[in-house]
Design an enzyme around this catalytic site. Structure first.
Site, mmCIF file in Angstrom:
data_model
loop_
_atom_site.group_PDB
_atom_site.id
_atom_site.type_symbol
_atom_site.label_atom_id
_atom_site.label_comp_id
_atom_site.label_asym_id
_atom_site.label_seq_id
_atom_site.Cartn_x
_atom_site.Cartn_y
_atom_site.Cartn_z
ATOM 1 N N ARG A 103 0.863 -1.179 0.000
ATOM 2 C CA ARG A 103 0.000 0.000 0.000
ATOM 3 C C ARG A 103 0.902 1.231 0.000
ATOM 4 O O ARG A 103 2.104 1.121 0.238
ATOM 5 C CB ARG A 103 -0.936 0.023 1.206
ATOM 6 C CG ARG A 103 -0.232 0.205 2.552
ATOM 7 C CD ARG A 103 -1.246 0.529 3.637
ATOM 8 N NE ARG A 103 -0.682 0.571 4.984
ATOM 9 C CZ ARG A 103 -0.052 1.610 5.517
ATOM 10 N NH1 ARG A 103 0.138 2.711 4.795
ATOM 11 N NH2 ARG A 103 0.418 1.573 6.750
ATOM 12 N N ASN A 151 8.987 6.086 4.972
ATOM 13 C CA ASN A 151 8.404 7.165 5.766
ATOM 14 C C ASN A 151 9.191 8.462 5.601
ATOM 15 O O ASN A 151 10.349 8.464 5.156
ATOM 16 C CB ASN A 151 8.387 6.788 7.253
ATOM 17 C CG ASN A 151 6.983 6.561 7.773
ATOM 18 O OD1 ASN A 151 6.078 7.341 7.499
ATOM 19 N ND2 ASN A 151 6.796 5.481 8.524
ATOM 20 N N ASP A 199 8.896 7.579 12.600
ATOM 21 C CA ASP A 199 7.757 7.575 11.688
ATOM 22 C C ASP A 199 7.859 8.791 10.769
ATOM 23 O O ASP A 199 8.905 9.025 10.181
ATOM 24 C CB ASP A 199 6.461 7.552 12.508
ATOM 25 C CG ASP A 199 5.280 6.966 11.749
ATOM 26 O OD1 ASP A 199 5.102 7.306 10.573
ATOM 27 O OD2 ASP A 199 4.511 6.174 12.342
#
Length: 294
Positions: A103, A151, A199
Site C-alpha cells: 500500500r 516514511n 515515523d
C-alpha cells in the site's frame, strides 16, 4: 527551542487507529489528516472545531493539496484526486500492480510542486517498499527500493538536502538533492534511540528535522547536524507525524494511533489516536501544492 509550557493538548479525540499525514491548508485555515486503517479523511480548524470526515474507498496513506483544487490521495496501487466539496474521485495514476501486498504510505510535496511518496508491505515484514517522485509533468521515478516501511520524505529549507526514513531500520537517511529531484550521496543522518521507531518527519524554517516516534511517546527535533536539540513528550505512545500550521506556522499539529496497542494500554491512554497541538517559537515551512496536470 521554546515549546508551549503545557505541552501537547488533544484538540480532537478522534480515536484514529492509524492517524497519519497531517498538513495545514492555509487557504482553508484547516488541518487535514488521514486514518489509514480507518479508511477516512478528516479536516478540522486550528482549535479542533469545524470537524468533517469522509470515507475513502481503501486504506489511504496520505492526502495532499493540488494546485487548482482538490487533494491527491495515495491508495493501494494508485493515486486519486479527491474533491472534499463534491466527494468525487478522479483516477490519476496506477502503480505496483505486480505487488498486491503493498500500500502507499507517507507523502510530501516539494517546492518544485513534485509529489514524493513511499510504498510499503502492508504486512510490515517484506522489503517490497519503494520511494517515488512524481514530477509536475506526470513522470514517475523510483528513487529507492528494498524498504519494508517507507516514511518521512522531506527537504531542508534550501532544497539541497532530502530526508527519508526506514522505519524498521530505525534510520533517517539524508541525500544531496538537486532541483530536478536527483538524489545522491545517501548517508545516515540519524539512527534513532529507544524507545520507538521513527515515523513521519518534517523540517522547520531553521532546517531542524522533527521526527515522530511511533511507540516512543515523543517527537524529537534534530539539528541539521543530526543532534537532538529538543524532545516533546506526549500522553500516548504512538506519534506518527507532525505538521506546522496556523497563520504564523508556529502551531504544531500531531497525528497519533492506537494500532498495536492492547486493550489495557488503550484504557491507560484514552487519547491515543487523537489529534494534538502545541505552540513553538520557530515556524515551519509553507505547505506546497502538487502542480501535476494529470
Amino acid at each position: 527551542m521554546s515549546i508551549s509550557a503545557q505541552g501537547p493538548q488533544c484538540i480532537w479525540e478522534l480515536g484514529a487507529k492509524l492517524g497519519e499525514g497531517p498538513f495545514w491548508h492555509a487557504a482553508e485555515a484547516a488541518l487535514y489528516l488521514v486514518d489509514i486503517k480507518g479508511r477516512r479523511l478528516h479536516r478540522c480548524a486550528e482549535d479542533g472545531s469545524a470537524r468533517q470526515s469522509w470515507d475513502m474507498p481503501a486504506e489511504i496513506g496520505f492526502a495532499l493539496p493540488m494546485e487548482g483544487g482538490g487533494l491527491v490521495c495515495g491508495l493501494p496501487g494508485k493515486l486519486l484526486r479527491f474533491s472534499p466539496e463534491t466527494g468525487a474521485f478522479t483516477p490519476l495514476l496506477e502503480l505496483e500492480a505486480d505487488i498486491p501486498g503493498n500500500r502507499l504510505n507517507d507523502g510530501y510535496v516539494d517546492s518544485q510542486g513534485a509529489l514524493w511518496f513511499g510504498s510499503m508491505d502492508n504486512g510490515e515484514s517484506a522489503p517490497t517498499g519503494a520511494l517515488y517522485r512524481l514530477s509536475p509533468d506526470g513522470a514517475l521515478q523510483q528513487k529507492g527500493s528494498g524498504i519494508v516501511i517507507t516514511n518521512g520524505p522531506c527537504h531542508s529549507p534550501d532544497g539541497r538536502t532530502f530526508y527519508h526514513t526506514d522505519t524498521l531500520g530505525k534510520v533517517v537517511y539524508a541525500y544531496d538533492a538537486a532541483p530536478d529531484g536527483t538524489l545522491s550521496n545517501k548517508r545516515e543522518f540519524v539512527r534513532t534511540t529507544e524507545p520507538g521507531h521513527p515515523d513521519g518527519s518534517v523540517v522547520d524554517s531553521e532546517g531542524c528535522v522533527w521526527v515522530a516516534m511511533f511507540g516512543g511517546a515523543r517527537v524529537d527535533r534534530y539539528s541539521p547536524e543530526g543532534k537532538v536539540v529538543a524532545t516533546v513528550a506526549f500522553p500516548c505512545p504512538n506519534i506518527t507525524k507532525v505538521a506546522f500550521g496556523g497563520a504564523d506556522l508556529r502551531t504544531v499539529f500531531a497525528s497519533t494511533a492506537w494500532k498495536g496497542m492492547t486493550d489495557e494500554a488503550r484504557a491507560a491512554h484514552p487519547q491515543a489516536g487523537g489529534v494534538f497541538s502545541f505552540r513553538v517559537e520557530t515556524p515551519g515551512q509553507q505547505q506546497h501544492k502538487y502542480k501535476g496536470s494529470l
